[in-house]
Scaffold this active site. Structure first.
Site, PDB file in Angstrom:
ATOM      1  N   ASN A  32       0.892  -1.115  -0.025  1.00  0.00           N
ATOM      2  CA  ASN A  32      -0.028  -0.001  -0.035  1.00  0.00           C
ATOM      3  C   ASN A  32       0.955   1.043   0.034  1.00  0.00           C
ATOM      4  O   ASN A  32       1.415   1.370   0.914  1.00  0.00           O
ATOM      5  CB  ASN A  32      -0.894  -0.036   1.256  1.00  0.00           C
ATOM      6  CG  ASN A  32      -1.555   1.082   1.420  1.00  0.00           C
ATOM      7  OD1 ASN A  32      -1.760   2.008   0.409  1.00  0.00           O
ATOM      8  ND2 ASN A  32      -2.052   1.445   2.504  1.00  0.00           N
ATOM      9  N   TRP A  33       1.117   1.906  -1.109  1.00  0.00           N
ATOM     10  CA  TRP A  33       2.024   2.839  -1.206  1.00  0.00           C
ATOM     11  C   TRP A  33       1.590   4.137  -0.512  1.00  0.00           C
ATOM     12  O   TRP A  33       2.271   5.145  -0.492  1.00  0.00           O
ATOM     13  CB  TRP A  33       2.446   3.227  -2.738  1.00  0.00           C
ATOM     14  CG  TRP A  33       2.996   2.140  -3.692  1.00  0.00           C
ATOM     15  CD1 TRP A  33       3.439   1.033  -3.109  1.00  0.00           C
ATOM     16  CD2 TRP A  33       3.489   2.205  -4.804  1.00  0.00           C
ATOM     17  NE1 TRP A  33       3.849   0.187  -3.975  1.00  0.00           N
ATOM     18  CE2 TRP A  33       4.052   1.086  -5.226  1.00  0.00           C
ATOM     19  CE3 TRP A  33       3.308   3.365  -5.803  1.00  0.00           C
ATOM     20  CZ2 TRP A  33       4.818   0.902  -6.472  1.00  0.00           C
ATOM     21  CZ3 TRP A  33       4.121   3.089  -7.081  1.00  0.00           C
ATOM     22  CH2 TRP A  33       4.749   1.689  -7.495  1.00  0.00           C
ATOM     23  N   LYS A  34       0.318   4.227  -0.226  1.00  0.00           N
ATOM     24  CA  LYS A  34      -0.447   5.377   0.166  1.00  0.00           C
ATOM     25  C   LYS A  34      -0.153   6.932  -0.708  1.00  0.00           C
ATOM     26  O   LYS A  34       0.006   6.661  -1.710  1.00  0.00           O
ATOM     27  CB  LYS A  34      -0.007   5.455   1.913  1.00  0.00           C
ATOM     28  CG  LYS A  34      -0.181   4.528   2.511  1.00  0.00           C
ATOM     29  CD  LYS A  34       0.057   4.742   3.935  1.00  0.00           C
ATOM     30  CE  LYS A  34      -0.067   3.262   4.697  1.00  0.00           C
ATOM     31  NZ  LYS A  34      -0.186   3.434   6.259  1.00  0.00           N
TER      32      LYS A  34
ATOM     33  N   HIS B 278      -9.377   1.305   4.636  1.00  0.00           N
ATOM     34  CA  HIS B 278      -8.320   1.516   5.339  1.00  0.00           C
ATOM     35  C   HIS B 278      -8.500   2.519   6.323  1.00  0.00           C
ATOM     36  O   HIS B 278      -9.437   3.466   6.364  1.00  0.00           O
ATOM     37  CB  HIS B 278      -7.028   2.125   4.497  1.00  0.00           C
ATOM     38  CG  HIS B 278      -5.804   2.201   5.036  1.00  0.00           C
ATOM     39  ND1 HIS B 278      -5.441   2.999   6.061  1.00  0.00           N
ATOM     40  CD2 HIS B 278      -4.693   1.359   4.801  1.00  0.00           C
ATOM     41  CE1 HIS B 278      -4.284   2.544   6.235  1.00  0.00           C
ATOM     42  NE2 HIS B 278      -3.819   1.777   5.855  1.00  0.00           N
TER      43      HIS B 278
ATOM     44  N   GLU C 111      -6.971   4.909   7.622  1.00  0.00           N
ATOM     45  CA  GLU C 111      -6.509   6.316   7.209  1.00  0.00           C
ATOM     46  C   GLU C 111      -7.868   6.893   6.557  1.00  0.00           C
ATOM     47  O   GLU C 111      -8.127   8.144   6.743  1.00  0.00           O
ATOM     48  CB  GLU C 111      -5.384   6.425   6.434  1.00  0.00           C
ATOM     49  CG  GLU C 111      -4.200   6.084   7.366  1.00  0.00           C
ATOM     50  CD  GLU C 111      -2.898   5.699   6.610  1.00  0.00           C
ATOM     51  OE1 GLU C 111      -2.778   5.782   5.488  1.00  0.00           O
ATOM     52  OE2 GLU C 111      -2.268   5.125   7.401  1.00  0.00           O
TER      53      GLU C 111
ATOM     54  N   GLU D 127      -5.445  -4.834  10.357  1.00  0.00           N
ATOM     55  CA  GLU D 127      -4.593  -3.859  10.829  1.00  0.00           C
ATOM     56  C   GLU D 127      -4.882  -2.996  11.794  1.00  0.00           C
ATOM     57  O   GLU D 127      -5.670  -2.059  11.952  1.00  0.00           O
ATOM     58  CB  GLU D 127      -4.706  -2.938   9.428  1.00  0.00           C
ATOM     59  CG  GLU D 127      -4.386  -3.436   8.277  1.00  0.00           C
ATOM     60  CD  GLU D 127      -3.585  -2.405   7.320  1.00  0.00           C
ATOM     61  OE1 GLU D 127      -2.532  -2.607   6.811  1.00  0.00           O
ATOM     62  OE2 GLU D 127      -4.185  -1.262   7.069  1.00  0.00           O
TER      63      GLU D 127
ATOM     64  N   GLY E  27       2.305   2.204  10.840  1.00  0.00           N
ATOM     65  CA  GLY E  27       3.312   3.306  10.695  1.00  0.00           C
ATOM     66  C   GLY E  27       3.947   3.756  11.871  1.00  0.00           C
ATOM     67  O   GLY E  27       4.371   4.721  12.119  1.00  0.00           O
TER      68      GLY E  27
ATOM     69  N   SER F 178       3.388  -1.804  10.159  1.00  0.00           N
ATOM     70  CA  SER F 178       4.695  -2.165  10.568  1.00  0.00           C
ATOM     71  C   SER F 178       5.403  -3.601  10.361  1.00  0.00           C
ATOM     72  O   SER F 178       6.346  -3.793  11.265  1.00  0.00           O
ATOM     73  CB  SER F 178       5.071  -1.734  12.038  1.00  0.00           C
ATOM     74  OG  SER F 178       4.408  -0.291  12.427  1.00  0.00           O
TER      75      SER F 178
ATOM     76  N   GLY G 182       2.707  -1.111   4.156  1.00  0.00           N
ATOM     77  CA  GLY G 182       2.782   0.321   4.077  1.00  0.00           C
ATOM     78  C   GLY G 182       4.119   0.644   3.475  1.00  0.00           C
ATOM     79  O   GLY G 182       4.633   0.551   2.633  1.00  0.00           O
ATOM     80  N   GLY G 183       4.884   1.323   4.703  1.00  0.00           N
ATOM     81  CA  GLY G 183       6.379   1.761   4.384  1.00  0.00           C
ATOM     82  C   GLY G 183       7.343   1.037   3.933  1.00  0.00           C
ATOM     83  O   GLY G 183       8.088   1.448   3.023  1.00  0.00           O
TER      84      GLY G 183
END
Ligand code: PGA
Length: 251
Positions: A9-11, A96, A98, A168, A174, A214, A235-236
């Site tokens: 998930n590149w966001k 998600h 976010e 999640e 994150g 994470s 993500g990251g």
């Protein structure tokens, strides 16, 4: 039997050129390896069409990170499920945390988005998870149950079979703070039990449930070793070939 999946998930990261570069590089590495899992990248909308033309979808699946809760029309700035589909994407991340937190997406809206995605033959990667205060109050199971029930449990069994779930815990996204392997397994087993109760054992056994929050190369193998953890939503650590492939190879 359910699929093992590692999805990035590149966001809101990478401009078009950088995104194409990363997708092409990943595609190249994947084309030389026999990985045991389905690998997917979730890019911003603007990357989808260009990336789609440059990757081998058998090796690397393509996801959007959202779609509109309306079919079409006067919704300035929105991107419909049909538009996503027309780029060549096959998946869409929905729900998600976010999106729920910063953009006010409600279970009811998400139910609509899931319906519209399925109508376009897009496979939803549907995210659920509790915030820290809910876990501290021991309410994590209740929260996850209600998220799933409110947005997904009106689906027919055939439609539900298209859903990929991603647990999640919001406190792990994150933050560098991962759920322990035991916490992940406990929740994934709970979710599978919910599905079994609603749609039966086969549907539960066939549903891929990913862990997100994470997840990185150094902890992926331990998380993925759990019987009910079928992969990850990353993500990251999905933003470089090296980090992401470290996780793919751990699966
Ligand atoms: P993270 O994000 O891996 O950076 O924690 C996961 C996600 O939000 O999907």
């Amino acid at each position: 039997m359910r699929k093992k999946i590692v999805a990035g998930n590149w966001k809101m990261n990478k401009n078009l050129q950088e995104g194409i570069q990363l997708a092409v590089a990943l595609n190249e590495v994947l084309s030389k390896e026999n990985n045991s899992c389905r690998v997917i990248i979730g890019t911003p909308f603007i990357h989808l069409a260009s990336v789609s033309e440059r990757i081998d979808k058998k090796k690397l699946g393509l996801a959007a990170q959202n779609c509109a809760d309306h079919v079409s029309g006067a919704y300035t700035g929105e991107v419909s499920a049909e538009m996503v589909k027309s780029t060549g994407a096959e998946y869409v991340i929905l729900g998600h945390s976010e999106r729920r937190t910063y953009y006010g997406e409600t279970p009811e809206m998400l139910k609509t988005k899931v319906r519209l995605a399925l109508d376009q033959q897009l496979q939803p990667i549907f995210c659920i998870g509790e915030v820290l205060s809910e876990r501290e109050a021991g309410k994590q199971f209740e929260v996850v149950r209600s998220q799933i029930e409110a947005s997904l449990f009106d689906l027919s069994e055939a439609d539900f079979s298209k859903i990929i779930l991603a647990y999640e815990p919001v406190w792990a996204i994150g933050t560098g703070k991962t759920a322990t392997a035991a916490q992940a397994q406990e929740m994934h087993a709970f979710i599978r039990g919910l599905i079994a109760g609603k749609y039966g054992k086969k549907a539960a056994d066939d549903c891929s449930i990913l862990y997100g929050g994470s997840c990185k190369a150094s902890n992926a193998a331990e998380l993925f070793a759990n019987p009910d953890v079928d992969g990850g939503l990353i993500g990251g650590a999905s933003l470089t070939v090296e980090d992401f492939m470290g996780i793919v190879r751990a699966r």
